[in-house]
Design a protein around this motif. Structure first.
Motif, PDB file in Angstrom:
ATOM      1  N   ALA A  81       0.855  -1.195   0.000  1.00 43.86           N
ATOM      2  CA  ALA A  81       0.000   0.000   0.000  1.00 43.86           C
ATOM      3  C   ALA A  81       0.892   1.247   0.000  1.00 43.86           C
ATOM      4  CB  ALA A  81      -0.873  -0.011   1.240  1.00 43.86           C
ATOM      5  N   ALA A  82       0.278   2.402  -0.259  1.00 43.87           N
ATOM      6  CA  ALA A  82       0.974   3.681  -0.055  1.00 43.87           C
ATOM      7  C   ALA A  82       0.452   4.242   1.257  1.00 43.87           C
ATOM      8  CB  ALA A  82       0.679   4.635  -1.201  1.00 43.87           C
ATOM      9  N   GLU A  83       1.359   4.686   2.134  1.00 40.97           N
ATOM     10  CA  GLU A  83       0.882   5.243   3.417  1.00 40.97           C
ATOM     11  C   GLU A  83       0.595   6.739   3.314  1.00 40.97           C
ATOM     12  OE1 GLU A  83       3.631   5.357   6.680  1.00 40.97           O
ATOM     13  OE2 GLU A  83       2.060   5.829   8.126  1.00 40.97           O
ATOM     14  N   PHE A  84       1.557   7.477   2.763  1.00 36.39           N
ATOM     15  CA  PHE A  84       1.351   8.930   2.647  1.00 36.39           C
ATOM     16  C   PHE A  84       2.207   9.512   1.534  1.00 36.39           C
ATOM     17  CE2 PHE A  84       4.790   8.890   6.032  1.00 36.39           C
ATOM     18  CZ  PHE A  84       5.765   9.581   5.321  1.00 36.39           C
ATOM     19  N   VAL A  85       1.884  10.742   1.186  1.00 43.00           N
ATOM     20  CA  VAL A  85       2.728  11.515   0.271  1.00 43.00           C
ATOM     21  C   VAL A  85       3.109  12.812   0.995  1.00 43.00           C
ATOM     22  CG1 VAL A  85       2.865  12.699  -1.958  1.00 43.00           C
ATOM     23  CG2 VAL A  85       1.605  10.538  -1.771  1.00 43.00           C
ATOM     24  N   ALA A  86       4.388  13.171   0.898  1.00 45.96           N
ATOM     25  CA  ALA A  86       4.899  14.382   1.554  1.00 45.96           C
ATOM     26  C   ALA A  86       5.494  15.308   0.497  1.00 45.96           C
ATOM     27  CB  ALA A  86       5.989  14.015   2.565  1.00 45.96           C
ATOM     28  N   PRO A  87       4.967  16.536   0.373  1.00 44.80           N
ATOM     29  CA  PRO A  87       5.581  17.461  -0.578  1.00 44.80           C
ATOM     30  C   PRO A  87       7.021  17.755  -0.157  1.00 44.80           C
ATOM     31  CG  PRO A  87       3.968  18.614   0.796  1.00 44.80           C
ATOM     32  CD  PRO A  87       3.855  17.158   1.123  1.00 44.80           C
ATOM     33  N   ARG A  88       7.955  17.590  -1.108  1.00 44.47           N
ATOM     34  CA  ARG A  88       9.376  17.836  -0.760  1.00 44.47           C
ATOM     35  C   ARG A  88       9.662  19.317  -0.965  1.00 44.47           C
ATOM     36  NH1 ARG A  88      13.744  13.946  -1.062  1.00 44.47           N
ATOM     37  NH2 ARG A  88      12.745  12.755  -2.705  1.00 44.47           N
ATOM     38  N   LEU A  89       9.523  20.063   0.114  1.00 49.93           N
ATOM     39  CA  LEU A  89       9.635  21.524   0.024  1.00 49.93           C
ATOM     40  C   LEU A  89      10.981  22.020   0.540  1.00 49.93           C
ATOM     41  CD1 LEU A  89       6.020  22.541   1.142  1.00 49.93           C
ATOM     42  CD2 LEU A  89       6.940  22.341  -1.167  1.00 49.93           C
ATOM     43  N   TRP A  90      12.032  21.279   0.210  1.00 54.88           N
ATOM     44  CA  TRP A  90      13.331  21.732   0.704  1.00 54.88           C
ATOM     45  C   TRP A  90      14.457  21.633  -0.326  1.00 54.88           C
ATOM     46  CZ3 TRP A  90      10.420  17.751   2.659  1.00 54.88           C
ATOM     47  CH2 TRP A  90      10.884  16.463   2.457  1.00 54.88           C
ATOM     48  N   MET A  91      14.208  21.042  -1.486  1.00 58.92           N
ATOM     49  CA  MET A  91      15.264  20.847  -2.482  1.00 58.92           C
ATOM     50  C   MET A  91      15.236  21.910  -3.577  1.00 58.92           C
ATOM     51  SD  MET A  91      17.167  18.155  -2.139  1.00 58.92           S
ATOM     52  CE  MET A  91      17.285  16.449  -1.617  1.00 58.92           C
ATOM     53  N   MET A 112       2.280  25.716  -2.458  1.00 56.22           N
ATOM     54  CA  MET A 112       0.878  25.260  -2.510  1.00 56.22           C
ATOM     55  C   MET A 112       0.668  24.364  -3.715  1.00 56.22           C
ATOM     56  SD  MET A 112      -0.597  26.148   0.210  1.00 56.22           S
ATOM     57  CE  MET A 112      -1.987  25.120  -0.183  1.00 56.22           C
ATOM     58  N   TRP A 113       1.300  24.710  -4.842  1.00 53.15           N
ATOM     59  CA  TRP A 113       1.176  23.877  -6.045  1.00 53.15           C
ATOM     60  C   TRP A 113       1.674  22.464  -5.738  1.00 53.15           C
ATOM     61  CZ3 TRP A 113       4.429  21.256  -9.519  1.00 53.15           C
ATOM     62  CH2 TRP A 113       3.825  20.863 -10.726  1.00 53.15           C
ATOM     63  N   ARG A 114       2.819  22.378  -5.055  1.00 52.28           N
ATOM     64  CA  ARG A 114       3.360  21.044  -4.712  1.00 52.28           C
ATOM     65  C   ARG A 114       2.442  20.329  -3.704  1.00 52.28           C
ATOM     66  NH1 ARG A 114       8.928  19.967  -6.530  1.00 52.28           N
ATOM     67  NH2 ARG A 114       8.830  18.249  -5.048  1.00 52.28           N
ATOM     68  N   ALA A 115       1.833  21.102  -2.809  1.00 50.93           N
ATOM     69  CA  ALA A 115       0.930  20.476  -1.828  1.00 50.93           C
ATOM     70  C   ALA A 115      -0.306  19.905  -2.533  1.00 50.93           C
ATOM     71  CB  ALA A 115       0.518  21.497  -0.770  1.00 50.93           C
ATOM     72  N   TYR A 116      -0.873  20.675  -3.458  1.00 50.95           N
ATOM     73  CA  TYR A 116      -2.045  20.176  -4.207  1.00 50.95           C
ATOM     74  C   TYR A 116      -1.679  18.966  -5.046  1.00 50.95           C
ATOM     75  CZ  TYR A 116      -4.240  24.689  -3.067  1.00 50.95           C
ATOM     76  OH  TYR A 116      -4.753  25.782  -2.412  1.00 50.95           O
ATOM     77  N   ARG A 117      -0.496  19.045  -5.693  1.00 49.54           N
ATOM     78  CA  ARG A 117      -0.079  17.898  -6.531  1.00 49.54           C
ATOM     79  C   ARG A 117       0.169  16.671  -5.640  1.00 49.54           C
ATOM     80  NH1 ARG A 117      -1.366  21.580  -8.960  1.00 49.54           N
ATOM     81  NH2 ARG A 117      -3.260  20.410  -8.591  1.00 49.54           N
ATOM     82  N   SER A 118       0.652  16.894  -4.421  1.00 50.13           N
ATOM     83  CA  SER A 118       0.870  15.759  -3.503  1.00 50.13           C
ATOM     84  C   SER A 118      -0.465  15.085  -3.187  1.00 50.13           C
ATOM     85  CB  SER A 118       1.521  16.235  -2.202  1.00 50.13           C
ATOM     86  OG  SER A 118       2.809  16.718  -2.463  1.00 50.13           O
ATOM     87  N   ILE A 119      -1.496  15.899  -3.042  1.00 49.05           N
ATOM     88  CA  ILE A 119      -2.826  15.342  -2.777  1.00 49.05           C
ATOM     89  C   ILE A 119      -3.294  14.533  -3.994  1.00 49.05           C
ATOM     90  CG2 ILE A 119      -5.257  15.885  -2.292  1.00 49.05           C
ATOM     91  CD1 ILE A 119      -4.253  18.341  -0.679  1.00 49.05           C
ATOM     92  N   ASP A 120      -3.093  15.096  -5.188  1.00 46.84           N
ATOM     93  CA  ASP A 120      -3.464  14.364  -6.417  1.00 46.84           C
ATOM     94  C   ASP A 120      -2.731  13.016  -6.468  1.00 46.84           C
ATOM     95  OD1 ASP A 120      -4.907  16.589  -7.151  1.00 46.84           O
ATOM     96  OD2 ASP A 120      -3.473  17.282  -8.665  1.00 46.84           O
ATOM     97  N   ILE A 121      -1.426  13.055  -6.169  1.00 47.37           N
ATOM     98  CA  ILE A 121      -0.629  11.819  -6.234  1.00 47.37           C
ATOM     99  C   ILE A 121      -1.136  10.822  -5.189  1.00 47.37           C
ATOM    100  CG2 ILE A 121       1.688  10.842  -5.885  1.00 47.37           C
ATOM    101  CD1 ILE A 121       2.806  13.562  -6.974  1.00 47.37           C
ATOM    102  N   ALA A 122      -1.387  11.313  -3.978  1.00 48.46           N
ATOM    103  CA  ALA A 122      -1.892  10.428  -2.913  1.00 48.46           C
ATOM    104  C   ALA A 122      -3.167   9.725  -3.373  1.00 48.46           C
ATOM    105  CB  ALA A 122      -2.158  11.230  -1.636  1.00 48.46           C
ATOM    106  N   ARG A 123      -4.066  10.476  -3.991  1.00 54.14           N
ATOM    107  CA  ARG A 123      -5.336   9.898  -4.460  1.00 54.14           C
ATOM    108  C   ARG A 123      -5.082   8.806  -5.487  1.00 54.14           C
ATOM    109  NH1 ARG A 123      -8.333  10.125  -0.423  1.00 54.14           N
ATOM    110  NH2 ARG A 123      -9.199  12.147   0.146  1.00 54.14           N
ATOM    111  N   GLU A 124      -4.142   9.047  -6.414  1.00 50.67           N
ATOM    112  CA  GLU A 124      -3.834   8.028  -7.424  1.00 50.67           C
ATOM    113  C   GLU A 124      -3.207   6.798  -6.779  1.00 50.67           C
ATOM    114  OE1 GLU A 124      -4.870   8.071 -10.401  1.00 50.67           O
ATOM    115  OE2 GLU A 124      -5.491  10.174 -10.527  1.00 50.67           O
TER     116      GLU A 124
END
Ligand code: GLO
Ligand code: MG
Length: 344
Positions: A81-91, A112-124
């Motif tokens: 399973a996938a547990e979580f997605v974390a936006p990598r906001l440091w690189m 925010m764009w990376r946070a929204y995309r992280s949510i999209d990825i989590a859903r997939e």
């Protein structure tokens, strides 16, 4: 064998580079890692957004989802399973001064764009958890931003994520410093405060990492206990740490066995995992580790949890009660030491 389900991130098997020197081990492909994780007994993988979708900045929203679906087929192949997605906001160059609380508006929008995309990825990937490890959220030079303003920016950002997806859960992974000098959300107490200030506290909780609690000068088992008492401990990163210095991510229990025992004990006593929560192992191999031992720190950490679960199962609660009643704390302490040393 274990009462827990375990999770791990692809970054936990790495090439050994640090700030002072290059890689010492070869690169292992994502799929090979997932296969090995499943063989070792893990049931879920943790992701940064760009672990799942490399070079995501160059892709459209649709392309990002498409790439995420490919990752899902790899997970399915190994029954993970996938547990979580974390936006990598440091690189990224956009996050030099942080993400949600960067002093640049454009950079905050990027975060925010990376946070929204992280949510999209989590859903997939079939998961509903977003982890925020707030690496660069704070100050390097204290006078550059107000801690009041910065805290409010974090709350605002979380509210936007909650708006974006009606059932997504946000887990803050607190850390008091490193790479930032003074962080904004350093402990589980801060996490609970931020949670309470968002528009839906029932969807904002915490992920406690042992090493981060130690860096804050706190006992990880008490941080875990605090999160559990609030009903908001939705993830853990078990590992270990030799005192207050750079973040070490050592194998679980290798520095402070009693503290590790108490983390396992408090998780077991409170039925952690009953709502599907995983025990994550955020551990790093030492730089000296060879290619063939690339997974040894993970195996060792799993074995430490198993062994401590057995110790916890043998813990004599009657004796504990007796000691507490008679205020024989010296006796209880020695009992715990003997239990851990195998003398009981
Ligand atoms: C670093 C953190 C980091 C996070 C990971 C997931 O100190 O522990 O490894 O856990 O980026 O958010
Ligand atoms: Mg962590």
């Amino acid at each position: 064998m274990s009462r827990f389900k375990f999770s791990v991130g692809p970054w936990n098997v790495h090439e050994g580079a640090d700030s002072y020197g290059p890689a010492t081990r070869s690169t292992i492909s994502f799929e090979e890692k997932v296969k090995k994780f499943s063989e070792l007994g893990f049931s879920a993988v943790q992701f940064h957004d760009d672990d799942a979708v490399p070079n995501m900045n160059d892709l459209s929203e649709e392309e990002i989802k498409e790439e995420a679906r490919k990752v899902k087929t790899i997970l399915d192949k190994y029954n993970m399973a996938a547990e979580f997605v974390a936006p990598r906001l440091w690189m990224d160059p956009h996050t030099i001064d942080g993400g949600f609380m960067s002093t640049s508006k454009e950079d905050r929008e990027f975060a925010m764009w990376r946070a929204y995309r992280s949510i999209d990825i989590a859903r997939e990937l079939g998961c509903d958890k977003i982890v925020l490890w707030l690496a660069r959220e704070g100050t390097l030079c204290a006078e550059t931003k107000s801690p009041v303003w910065a805290t409010k920016k974090l709350i605002e950002a979380i509210d936007k994520m909650l708006d974006y997806d009606a059932t997504i859960k946000i887990l803050i992974e607190p850390k008091p410093n490193e790479p930032i000098d003074r962080s904004i959300c350093g402990t589980m107490g801060h996490v609970m405060g931020v949670s309470a200030a968002t528009k839906d506290p029932s969807r904002v909780g915490g992920l406690l990492e042992s090493a981060h609690a130690i860096l804050a000068g706190l006992d990880p088992s008490h941080e875990i206990g605090f999160g559990l008492a609030m009903g908001k401990l939705w993830g853990v990163h078990l590992n270990d740490q030799n005192g207050i210095k750079f973040d070490q991510d050592k194998s679980f229990g290798v520095e402070n066995l009693r503290q590790a025992f108490n983390q396992v004990k408090v998780l077991l006593e409170n039925n952690y995992g009953a709502n599907g929560e995983y025990v994550g192992l955020d551990v790093k191999a030492m730089r000296t580790t060879t290619d063939e031992d690339s997974y040894k720190h993970l195996e060792n950490s799993l074995n430490m949890v198993y062994a401590l679960e057995e110790k916890a199962a043998r813990f004599d609660y009657e004796y504990q009660k007796k000691c507490v009643m008679s205020r024989d704390f010296e006796g209880l302490e020695m009992y715990v030491m003997e239990l851990l040393m195998g003398l009981k």
